[in-house]
Scaffold this motif. Sequence first.
Motif, mmCIF file in Angstrom:
data_model
loop_
_atom_site.group_PDB
_atom_site.id
_atom_site.type_symbol
_atom_site.label_atom_id
_atom_site.label_comp_id
_atom_site.label_asym_id
_atom_site.label_seq_id
_atom_site.Cartn_x
_atom_site.Cartn_y
_atom_site.Cartn_z
ATOM 1 N N SER A 117 49.842 -44.371 -19.531
ATOM 2 C CA SER A 117 48.565 -44.322 -20.231
ATOM 3 C C SER A 117 47.559 -45.274 -19.596
ATOM 4 N N PHE A 118 46.325 -44.823 -19.529
ATOM 5 C CA PHE A 118 45.222 -45.691 -19.141
ATOM 6 C C PHE A 118 44.200 -45.640 -20.251
ATOM 7 N N GLU A 119 43.836 -46.812 -20.775
ATOM 8 C CA GLU A 119 42.876 -46.890 -21.876
ATOM 9 C C GLU A 119 41.712 -47.792 -21.484
ATOM 10 N N THR A 120 40.517 -47.295 -21.747
ATOM 11 C CA THR A 120 39.325 -48.028 -21.313
ATOM 12 C C THR A 120 38.773 -48.987 -22.368
ATOM 13 N N HIS A 121 39.004 -48.702 -23.677
ATOM 14 C CA HIS A 121 38.271 -49.485 -24.667
ATOM 15 C C HIS A 121 39.065 -49.872 -25.912
ATOM 16 N N MET A 122 40.270 -49.322 -26.102
ATOM 17 C CA MET A 122 41.074 -49.742 -27.252
ATOM 18 C C MET A 122 42.550 -49.546 -26.944
ATOM 19 N N VAL A 123 43.389 -50.198 -27.729
ATOM 20 C CA VAL A 123 44.832 -50.096 -27.554
ATOM 21 C C VAL A 123 45.280 -48.661 -27.837
ATOM 22 N N HIS A 124 46.188 -48.173 -27.051
ATOM 23 C CA HIS A 124 46.704 -46.813 -27.214
ATOM 24 C C HIS A 124 47.382 -46.663 -28.575
ATOM 25 N N GLY A 125 47.269 -45.461 -29.164
ATOM 26 C CA GLY A 125 47.830 -45.210 -30.482
ATOM 27 C C GLY A 125 49.318 -45.502 -30.599
ATOM 28 N N LEU A 126 50.070 -45.338 -29.507
ATOM 29 C CA LEU A 126 51.505 -45.579 -29.547
ATOM 30 C C LEU A 126 51.846 -47.061 -29.679
ATOM 31 N N LEU A 127 50.858 -47.934 -29.469
ATOM 32 C CA LEU A 127 51.108 -49.373 -29.575
ATOM 33 C C LEU A 127 50.241 -50.036 -30.642
ATOM 34 N N GLN A 128 49.532 -49.255 -31.437
ATOM 35 C CA GLN A 128 48.654 -49.839 -32.447
ATOM 36 C C GLN A 128 49.442 -50.359 -33.649
ATOM 37 N N THR A 129 48.991 -51.476 -34.208
ATOM 38 C CA THR A 129 49.546 -51.982 -35.453
ATOM 39 C C THR A 129 48.895 -51.251 -36.627
ATOM 40 N N ARG A 130 49.437 -51.457 -37.807
ATOM 41 C CA ARG A 130 48.910 -50.762 -38.986
ATOM 42 C C ARG A 130 47.438 -51.115 -39.235
ATOM 43 N N ALA A 131 47.106 -52.399 -39.236
ATOM 44 C CA ALA A 131 45.734 -52.813 -39.536
ATOM 45 C C ALA A 131 44.761 -52.300 -38.476
ATOM 46 N N TYR A 132 45.161 -52.360 -37.217
ATOM 47 C CA TYR A 132 44.309 -51.902 -36.116
ATOM 48 C C TYR A 132 44.097 -50.387 -36.225
ATOM 49 N N ALA A 133 45.186 -49.645 -36.434
ATOM 50 C CA ALA A 133 45.088 -48.188 -36.549
ATOM 51 C C ALA A 133 44.228 -47.795 -37.738
ATOM 52 N N ARG A 134 44.399 -48.500 -38.849
ATOM 53 C CA ARG A 134 43.615 -48.202 -40.053
ATOM 54 C C ARG A 134 42.123 -48.399 -39.786
ATOM 55 N N ALA A 135 41.778 -49.458 -39.057
ATOM 56 C CA ALA A 135 40.379 -49.712 -38.734
ATOM 57 C C ALA A 135 39.818 -48.623 -37.825
ATOM 58 N N VAL A 136 40.602 -48.189 -36.853
ATOM 59 C CA VAL A 136 40.154 -47.136 -35.936
ATOM 60 C C VAL A 136 39.933 -45.829 -36.684
#
Length: 275
Positions: free
Chosen positions: A105-124
């Motif tokens: 995976s290459f991501e330009t601006h945020m952490v990839h969904g497979l590595l997101q925490t609950r709080a981070y994913a919820r915010a996204v």
Amino acid sequence: MTHINVLDPGASPLDYYGFELRRYREAAGLTQRQLGDVINYTGSLVGQIETARKLPTPEFSERADVALETGGLLSRLVTLVMRSQLPAWFQQVAELQARATEIYSFETHMVHGLLQTRAYARAVLGVLDQANLDDRTAVRLARQSIFERVEPPIYWLVLSEGALYQEIGGAQAMREQLAHLLSFEGNPRANIQILPYSAGAHVGLQGSFDLYRFGSDPSIVYTEGYGSGHPTANPDTVNDCSLRYDHLQAAALSLKESAELIRRVMEDRYGDQLA
């Protein structure tokens, strides 16, 4: 007499899950409240899951499997349930992630969904739409179960440095997210490299992409737009993105240097200190 909502188990994976949960519960001679007491959930939640009004979680499924002696059926079904709740255009991608032996995976601006925490994913996920946010967050996190397989995929992430500074969900959420990235340090099957600002112009300027590789099937490149995904097995595209990924890895910091940068940003920007 209490009205019993009759589900069609063929309507959806969620309906099938609820049907099977009720069938096993009734076979065990338990009421919804009694089962809830045994597995430490409310009887109301058990009822909502049985009638396909609430998504089950992996934890709920594991506890219910033990209590009802299902042989692990509900834990197997919950993966299908979660995948079925993804947007239609993304369900194929989730299946590709589940089947891949290697993911780059290459991501330009945020952490990839497979590595997101609950709080981070919820915010996204909640930026424009707060509806069913808890369920949508759980569905995203459920995709990470691929790392719990007996033989998980080899995963490689090249992440632009800017993603470390883009404060998503607040300082506490960012501390947790960066700490989660650091938790993979030393794991040979999950590798994270940071592409620093100092790399300047690079071959990933056109945007983020994933490269999925399989044991015998052709490799697939996946790119994403607003509300749409674009997987392709076109050999020219796969070869082009494979070459780009090689160059991105070469331009990125080493695994050790990347971890040091993540740790430094977490401490300096988000005020956390690792023991």
